[in-house]
Design a protein around this motif. Structure first.
Motif, PDB file in Angstrom:
ATOM      1  N   HIS A 190       6.938  28.062 -19.629  1.00  0.00           N
ATOM      2  CA  HIS A 190       6.790  28.668 -20.959  1.00  0.00           C
ATOM      3  C   HIS A 190       5.365  28.573 -21.515  1.00  0.00           C
ATOM      4  CE1 HIS A 190      11.032  28.894 -20.579  1.00  0.00           C
ATOM      5  NE2 HIS A 190      11.293  27.654 -20.931  1.00  0.00           N
ATOM      6  N   ILE A 191       4.404  28.711 -20.606  1.00  0.00           N
ATOM      7  CA  ILE A 191       2.990  28.675 -21.003  1.00  0.00           C
ATOM      8  C   ILE A 191       2.314  29.958 -20.533  1.00  0.00           C
ATOM      9  CG2 ILE A 191       0.759  27.568 -20.538  1.00  0.00           C
ATOM     10  CD1 ILE A 191       2.160  24.915 -20.455  1.00  0.00           C
ATOM     11  N   ARG A 192       1.469  30.514 -21.405  1.00  0.00           N
ATOM     12  CA  ARG A 192       0.630  31.655 -21.023  1.00  0.00           C
ATOM     13  C   ARG A 192      -0.786  31.136 -20.827  1.00  0.00           C
ATOM     14  NH1 ARG A 192       3.297  35.511 -25.555  1.00  0.00           N
ATOM     15  NH2 ARG A 192       2.228  34.013 -26.882  1.00  0.00           N
ATOM     16  N   ARG A 193      -1.292  31.270 -19.628  1.00  0.00           N
ATOM     17  CA  ARG A 193      -2.616  30.740 -19.299  1.00  0.00           C
ATOM     18  C   ARG A 193      -3.725  31.644 -19.827  1.00  0.00           C
ATOM     19  NH1 ARG A 193      -1.566  25.545 -17.731  1.00  0.00           N
ATOM     20  NH2 ARG A 193       0.348  25.529 -16.453  1.00  0.00           N
ATOM     21  N   ALA A 194      -4.836  31.049 -20.196  1.00  0.00           N
ATOM     22  CA  ALA A 194      -6.008  31.821 -20.616  1.00  0.00           C
ATOM     23  C   ALA A 194      -6.425  32.760 -19.484  1.00  0.00           C
ATOM     24  CB  ALA A 194      -7.152  30.884 -20.984  1.00  0.00           C
ATOM     25  N   GLY A 195      -6.628  34.043 -19.823  1.00  0.00           N
ATOM     26  CA  GLY A 195      -7.037  35.011 -18.814  1.00  0.00           C
ATOM     27  C   GLY A 195      -5.911  35.490 -17.928  1.00  0.00           C
ATOM     28  N   GLU A 196      -4.683  35.114 -18.240  1.00  0.00           N
ATOM     29  CA  GLU A 196      -3.543  35.486 -17.403  1.00  0.00           C
ATOM     30  C   GLU A 196      -3.333  37.003 -17.379  1.00  0.00           C
ATOM     31  OE1 GLU A 196       1.098  34.836 -18.192  1.00  0.00           O
ATOM     32  OE2 GLU A 196       0.080  32.975 -17.637  1.00  0.00           O
ATOM     33  N   ASP A 197      -3.492  37.662 -18.506  1.00  0.00           N
ATOM     34  CA  ASP A 197      -3.343  39.118 -18.571  1.00  0.00           C
ATOM     35  C   ASP A 197      -4.620  39.823 -18.148  1.00  0.00           C
ATOM     36  OD1 ASP A 197      -0.753  38.798 -19.519  1.00  0.00           O
ATOM     37  OD2 ASP A 197      -1.388  38.829 -21.613  1.00  0.00           O
ATOM     38  N   LEU A 198      -5.751  39.356 -18.672  1.00  0.00           N
ATOM     39  CA  LEU A 198      -7.058  39.924 -18.333  1.00  0.00           C
ATOM     40  C   LEU A 198      -8.089  38.813 -18.299  1.00  0.00           C
ATOM     41  CD1 LEU A 198      -7.502  43.210 -20.415  1.00  0.00           C
ATOM     42  CD2 LEU A 198      -7.523  43.022 -17.931  1.00  0.00           C
ATOM     43  N   ALA A 199      -8.769  38.691 -17.189  1.00  0.00           N
ATOM     44  CA  ALA A 199      -9.854  37.717 -17.118  1.00  0.00           C
ATOM     45  C   ALA A 199     -11.117  38.337 -17.707  1.00  0.00           C
ATOM     46  CB  ALA A 199     -10.098  37.302 -15.677  1.00  0.00           C
ATOM     47  N   GLN A 200     -11.929  37.528 -18.354  1.00  0.00           N
ATOM     48  CA  GLN A 200     -13.184  38.018 -18.907  1.00  0.00           C
ATOM     49  C   GLN A 200     -14.005  38.712 -17.824  1.00  0.00           C
ATOM     50  OE1 GLN A 200     -15.585  34.946 -20.663  1.00  0.00           O
ATOM     51  NE2 GLN A 200     -17.050  36.371 -21.540  1.00  0.00           N
ATOM     52  N   GLY A 201     -14.477  39.923 -18.120  1.00  0.00           N
ATOM     53  CA  GLY A 201     -15.273  40.692 -17.162  1.00  0.00           C
ATOM     54  C   GLY A 201     -14.473  41.613 -16.270  1.00  0.00           C
ATOM     55  N   SER A 202     -13.158  41.483 -16.249  1.00  0.00           N
ATOM     56  CA  SER A 202     -12.340  42.358 -15.407  1.00  0.00           C
ATOM     57  C   SER A 202     -12.133  43.708 -16.091  1.00  0.00           C
ATOM     58  CB  SER A 202     -10.989  41.705 -15.107  1.00  0.00           C
ATOM     59  OG  SER A 202     -10.237  41.540 -16.303  1.00  0.00           O
ATOM     60  N   ALA A 203     -11.800  44.735 -15.299  1.00  0.00           N
ATOM     61  CA  ALA A 203     -11.614  46.087 -15.834  1.00  0.00           C
ATOM     62  C   ALA A 203     -10.288  46.175 -16.580  1.00  0.00           C
ATOM     63  CB  ALA A 203     -11.664  47.109 -14.705  1.00  0.00           C
ATOM     64  N   ALA A 204     -10.373  46.536 -17.854  1.00  0.00           N
ATOM     65  CA  ALA A 204      -9.166  46.710 -18.659  1.00  0.00           C
ATOM     66  C   ALA A 204      -8.657  48.146 -18.580  1.00  0.00           C
ATOM     67  CB  ALA A 204      -9.455  46.343 -20.115  1.00  0.00           C
ATOM     68  N   LEU A 205      -9.578  49.117 -18.572  1.00  0.00           N
ATOM     69  CA  LEU A 205      -9.252  50.531 -18.451  1.00  0.00           C
ATOM     70  C   LEU A 205     -10.272  51.177 -17.522  1.00  0.00           C
ATOM     71  CD1 LEU A 205      -8.524  51.381 -22.214  1.00  0.00           C
ATOM     72  CD2 LEU A 205      -6.822  51.005 -20.416  1.00  0.00           C
ATOM     73  N   HIS A 206      -9.881  52.293 -16.901  1.00  0.00           N
ATOM     74  CA  HIS A 206     -10.736  52.885 -15.877  1.00  0.00           C
ATOM     75  C   HIS A 206     -11.207  54.290 -16.254  1.00  0.00           C
ATOM     76  CE1 HIS A 206      -9.951  49.645 -12.985  1.00  0.00           C
ATOM     77  NE2 HIS A 206      -8.702  49.675 -13.423  1.00  0.00           N
ATOM     78  N   THR A 207     -12.373  54.645 -15.753  1.00  0.00           N
ATOM     79  CA  THR A 207     -12.943  55.971 -15.974  1.00  0.00           C
ATOM     80  C   THR A 207     -11.952  57.056 -15.577  1.00  0.00           C
ATOM     81  OG1 THR A 207     -15.156  55.103 -15.495  1.00  0.00           O
ATOM     82  CG2 THR A 207     -14.867  57.497 -15.380  1.00  0.00           C
ATOM     83  N   GLY A 208     -11.842  58.086 -16.409  1.00  0.00           N
ATOM     84  CA  GLY A 208     -10.943  59.193 -16.105  1.00  0.00           C
ATOM     85  C   GLY A 208      -9.537  59.016 -16.628  1.00  0.00           C
TER      86      GLY A 208
END
Length: 326
Positions: free
Chosen positions: A149-167
């Motif tokens: 029952h823990i959500r880790r930091a960066g579990e959904d998105l790590a800093q610097g990773s692509a959240a959305l893509h071109t196009g």
């Protein structure tokens, strides 16, 4: 989906005979695809204005999501190795948005709410339904797992990773994601610019009186609706009569303001249909008729860097060719 039929047999006596030299639908689509180049110009718009726009650059997360390790449940944060003890002592509460600033020592736990940062010294959350509390002490039911029952930091998105893509076409959920990253503007491809007009001496705009043989121009309203649903920027240039000089002028004006010029009517072989001749003078005609009904008198070409689609005058054919080709 639009239904179209390629002409493969002799037409009825009421129609022109089939010309085997006409382009097939597939060949026409291939010719269009080989000619058209995608828009690459980028503009920055406020987040709320980005809905249904096309992202112009990859978007990288400036932060971890979640930005801290936090609880996924209302319950108690504790050290998993302490679960062998009969009871644990509650030393405080961690709220979402208000962290517990102390440190949980051996035999201690912290009441924690969903979204609250995990207190120092804890590594597991036990949901409140599996805890029996008596004053400032709790007893925990058996069967717990380390790190549950823990959500880790960066579990959904790590800093610097692509959240959305071109196009990517931006949907409501994408806007919410971007807002969660603290970003208020997005780089998007500029909207395609379209100019359109109808051609014919017999056409009149709504509000004008009709003389014998004249009809109201409905195709511009159909095109207006279809272009509106596409979300492009467009200009309605009205009705242009069958005059070579006027047609030439309106084509040059339209090509100067738009990426795509669309006409309806004026694409047949009548004595007063000047569109093909004018296009041959100021631009390039890639094809003029296709093996399809409805929609046979469809033309495609370019005027400088601007693409041109000449749609038939028949209202049904306008819709069929627009959805199939434009």
């Amino acid at each position: 989906m639009s239904q179209v039929t390629e002409v493969t047999t002799q037409a009825s006596c009421c129609d022109d005979e089939f010309d085997p030299a006409l382009l097939t639908v597939d060949a026409a689509l291939e010719r269009i695809s080989a000619t058209v180049t995608p828009i690459t110009d980028i503009e920055v718009v406020p987040l709320r204005a980005a809905l249904s726009r096309v992202l112009g650059q990859d978007l990288h997360s400036p932060v971890d999501v979640p930005n801290h390790t936090n609880s996924a449940m209302d319950g108690y944060a504790l050290r998993f190795d302490d679960l062998g003890a009969d009871r644990l002592t509650v030393i405080g509460t961690a709220w979402a948005g208000k962290a517990f600033t102390g440190v949980a020592a051996t035999g201690q736990c912290v009441r924690i709410m969903t979204g609250a940062i995990m207190p120092e010294g804890t590594d597991t959350v036990v949901m409140q339904e599996q805890v029996e509390r008596n004053g400032d002490t709790i007893r925990v039911a058996a069967g717990q797992k380390r790190g549950q029952h823990i959500r880790r930091a960066g579990e959904d998105l790590a800093q610097g990773s692509a959240a959305l893509h071109t196009g990517q076409t931006l949907m409501p959920a994408d806007l919410g994601l971007v807002a969660s990253l603290g970003i208020g503007e997005l780089p998007v491809l500029r909207k395609p610019r379209v100019a359109f007009f109808s051609n014919g001496d017999e056409l009149r705009s709504i509000g004008e009186p009709l003389e014998l043989g004249e009809v109201y121009d409905s195709n511009r309203y159909t095109l207006h609706g279809m272009l509106s649903r596409l979300g492009v920027a467009f200009n309605d240039l009205g009705v242009v009569p069958d005059d070579r000089d006027l047609i030439r002028d309106i084509f040059l004006r339209a090509a100067n303001m738009a990426d795509v010029v669309i006409t309806s009517a004026g694409a047949s072989v009548g004595d007063a249909d000047y569109v093909k001749d004018v296009l041959g003078e100021i631009g390039e005609v890639r094809f003029w008729k296709i093996a399809m009904k409805p929609g046979r008198p469809l033309s495609f070409g370019r005027i400088g860097k601007t693409f041109f689609f000449g749609l038939p005058g028949n209202p049904v054919s306008v819709m069929v060719t627009f959805y199939q080709f434009v």
